[in-house]
Design a protein around this motif. Structure first.
Motif, PDB file in Angstrom:
ATOM      1  N   ARG A  21       0.844  -1.206   0.000  1.00 35.14           N
ATOM      2  CA  ARG A  21       0.000   0.000   0.000  1.00 35.14           C
ATOM      3  C   ARG A  21       0.878   1.253   0.000  1.00 35.14           C
ATOM      4  N   LEU A  22       1.943   1.217   0.766  1.00 38.30           N
ATOM      5  CA  LEU A  22       2.865   2.347   0.813  1.00 38.30           C
ATOM      6  C   LEU A  22       3.492   2.597  -0.557  1.00 38.30           C
ATOM      7  N   VAL A  23       3.888   1.531  -1.232  1.00 41.10           N
ATOM      8  CA  VAL A  23       4.456   1.664  -2.580  1.00 41.10           C
ATOM      9  C   VAL A  23       3.442   2.329  -3.512  1.00 41.10           C
ATOM     10  N   GLU A  24       2.207   1.890  -3.430  1.00 36.65           N
ATOM     11  CA  GLU A  24       1.144   2.476  -4.263  1.00 36.65           C
ATOM     12  C   GLU A  24       1.019   3.984  -4.014  1.00 36.65           C
ATOM     13  N   LEU A  25       1.024   4.376  -2.750  1.00 37.74           N
ATOM     14  CA  LEU A  25       0.895   5.797  -2.408  1.00 37.74           C
ATOM     15  C   LEU A  25       2.110   6.601  -2.861  1.00 37.74           C
ATOM     16  N   LEU A  26       3.303   6.048  -2.700  1.00 44.92           N
ATOM     17  CA  LEU A  26       4.520   6.749  -3.119  1.00 44.92           C
ATOM     18  C   LEU A  26       4.572   6.924  -4.636  1.00 44.92           C
ATOM     19  N   LYS A  27       4.129   5.921  -5.365  1.00 44.02           N
ATOM     20  CA  LYS A  27       4.110   6.018  -6.831  1.00 44.02           C
ATOM     21  C   LYS A  27       3.138   7.090  -7.292  1.00 44.02           C
ATOM     22  N   ARG A  28       2.046   7.267  -6.573  1.00 43.36           N
ATOM     23  CA  ARG A  28       1.101   8.344  -6.904  1.00 43.36           C
ATOM     24  C   ARG A  28       1.757   9.713  -6.780  1.00 43.36           C
ATOM     25  N   GLU A  29       2.781   9.789  -5.928  1.00 43.07           N
ATOM     26  CA  GLU A  29       3.527  11.038  -5.733  1.00 43.07           C
ATOM     27  C   GLU A  29       4.674  11.174  -6.731  1.00 43.07           C
ATOM     28  N   GLN A  30       4.661  10.335  -7.755  1.00 44.55           N
ATOM     29  CA  GLN A  30       5.656  10.368  -8.832  1.00 44.55           C
ATOM     30  C   GLN A  30       7.057   9.993  -8.354  1.00 44.55           C
ATOM     31  N   LEU A  31       7.146   9.100  -7.367  1.00 46.36           N
ATOM     32  CA  LEU A  31       8.437   8.620  -6.893  1.00 46.36           C
ATOM     33  C   LEU A  31       8.750   7.285  -7.557  1.00 46.36           C
ATOM     34  N   ASP A  32      10.013   7.040  -7.777  1.00 47.89           N
ATOM     35  CA  ASP A  32      10.495   5.770  -8.308  1.00 47.89           C
ATOM     36  C   ASP A  32      10.722   4.856  -7.100  1.00 47.89           C
ATOM     37  N   VAL A  33       9.926   3.804  -6.959  1.00 51.75           N
ATOM     38  CA  VAL A  33       9.935   2.993  -5.750  1.00 51.75           C
ATOM     39  C   VAL A  33      10.406   1.576  -6.044  1.00 51.75           C
ATOM     40  N   LEU A  34      11.318   1.104  -5.211  1.00 57.72           N
ATOM     41  CA  LEU A  34      11.779  -0.283  -5.261  1.00 57.72           C
ATOM     42  C   LEU A  34      11.245  -0.988  -4.023  1.00 57.72           C
ATOM     43  N   LEU A  35      10.523  -2.086  -4.215  1.00 63.32           N
ATOM     44  CA  LEU A  35      10.000  -2.888  -3.116  1.00 63.32           C
ATOM     45  C   LEU A  35      10.898  -4.103  -2.937  1.00 63.32           C
ATOM     46  N   GLN A  36      11.327  -4.367  -1.697  1.00 64.87           N
ATOM     47  CA  GLN A  36      12.229  -5.489  -1.445  1.00 64.87           C
ATOM     48  C   GLN A  36      11.753  -6.300  -0.242  1.00 64.87           C
ATOM     49  N   ASP A  37      11.453  -7.569  -0.474  1.00 64.59           N
ATOM     50  CA  ASP A  37      11.113  -8.512   0.594  1.00 64.59           C
ATOM     51  C   ASP A  37      12.427  -9.017   1.174  1.00 64.59           C
ATOM     52  N   LEU A  38      12.746  -8.624   2.393  1.00 64.29           N
ATOM     53  CA  LEU A  38      14.032  -8.972   2.999  1.00 64.29           C
ATOM     54  C   LEU A  38      14.145 -10.451   3.353  1.00 64.29           C
ATOM     55  N   ASP A  39      13.017 -11.145   3.438  1.00 64.13           N
ATOM     56  CA  ASP A  39      13.075 -12.575   3.718  1.00 64.13           C
ATOM     57  C   ASP A  39      13.475 -13.373   2.475  1.00 64.13           C
ATOM     58  N   ARG A  40      13.396 -12.748   1.322  1.00 62.31           N
ATOM     59  CA  ARG A  40      13.823 -13.408   0.080  1.00 62.31           C
ATOM     60  C   ARG A  40      15.261 -13.047  -0.273  1.00 62.31           C
ATOM     61  N   ALA A  41      15.587 -11.778  -0.131  1.00 58.01           N
ATOM     62  CA  ALA A  41      16.945 -11.305  -0.439  1.00 58.01           C
ATOM     63  C   ALA A  41      17.102  -9.887   0.087  1.00 58.01           C
ATOM     64  N   SER A  42      18.325  -9.534   0.396  1.00 55.14           N
ATOM     65  CA  SER A  42      18.616  -8.170   0.835  1.00 55.14           C
ATOM     66  C   SER A  42      19.255  -7.422  -0.329  1.00 55.14           C
ATOM     67  N   PRO A  43      18.861  -6.175  -0.548  1.00 53.80           N
ATOM     68  CA  PRO A  43      19.457  -5.423  -1.658  1.00 53.80           C
ATOM     69  C   PRO A  43      20.942  -5.169  -1.420  1.00 53.80           C
ATOM     70  N   SER A  44      21.659  -5.041  -2.499  1.00 56.15           N
ATOM     71  CA  SER A  44      23.101  -4.799  -2.406  1.00 56.15           C
ATOM     72  C   SER A  44      23.373  -3.417  -1.823  1.00 56.15           C
ATOM     73  N   ALA A  45      24.577  -3.258  -1.313  1.00 58.49           N
ATOM     74  CA  ALA A  45      24.979  -1.956  -0.746  1.00 58.49           C
ATOM     75  C   ALA A  45      24.908  -0.865  -1.805  1.00 58.49           C
ATOM     76  N   SER A  46      25.296  -1.182  -3.029  1.00 60.23           N
ATOM     77  CA  SER A  46      25.271  -0.167  -4.082  1.00 60.23           C
ATOM     78  C   SER A  46      23.838   0.219  -4.443  1.00 60.23           C
ATOM     79  N   ARG A  47      22.929  -0.738  -4.399  1.00 64.58           N
ATOM     80  CA  ARG A  47      21.530  -0.425  -4.690  1.00 64.58           C
ATOM     81  C   ARG A  47      20.958   0.485  -3.610  1.00 64.58           C
ATOM     82  N   VAL A  48      21.243   0.167  -2.357  1.00 61.56           N
ATOM     83  CA  VAL A  48      20.752   0.991  -1.248  1.00 61.56           C
ATOM     84  C   VAL A  48      21.386   2.384  -1.316  1.00 61.56           C
TER      85      VAL A  48
END
Length: 143
Positions: A21-48
């Protein structure tokens, strides 16, 4: 366009629903949003590091936030302290009408942030939910 990471750890799906839901709201504000499930994988340091803002959402089970959320906050400490950030803590206590339960939810946030040495711009307790239909029979009885 500003880039925002929404990272989450969810045991029963409530925190995931909040993150979606938060991603949906942020996208409405014209933000580029990356959603990451930490139980599947953690984003790389460079991505963060490439994000303009970071939101971490985690739920509390048996008195603690998920290990994957703790590991993320510790691994990306430098990025979390240098960028706008928020922590969303999802628990049953946060939605309780009992003041003691609400206080415990706030204390659990303080413990998490203290363990991770993180001081987000915003730290919010949010009400969780129990989906008994998705739990094993022993889990339904708190075992």
């Amino acid at each position: 366009m500003h880039k925002v990471l929404v990272a989450y750890a969810s045991d029963q799906g409530q925190t995931e629903r909040i993150a979606l839901r938060l991603v949906e709201l942020l996208k409405r504000e014209q933000l580029d949003v990356l959603l990451q499930d930490l139980d599947r994988a953690s984003p790389s340091a460079s991505r963060v590091a490439g994000m303009d803002g970071i939101i971490l959402a985690a739920s509390i089970h048996l008195g603690q936030h998920q290990t994957s959320a703790v590991n993320f906050a510790k691994a990306h400490h430098d990025n979390l302290k240098d960028k706008p950030s928020a922590f969303l803590s999802v628990s049953l206590g946060a939605g309780s009408e009992v003041e003691q339960d609400q206080e415990q939810a706030r204390q659990q946030i303080d413990e998490f942030l203290g363990d991770c040495l993180w001081h987000p711009d915003i730290a919010v307790p949010l009400a969780g939910a129990v989906r008994y239909s998705s739990m094993s029979p022993p889990g339904r009885f708190g075992l």
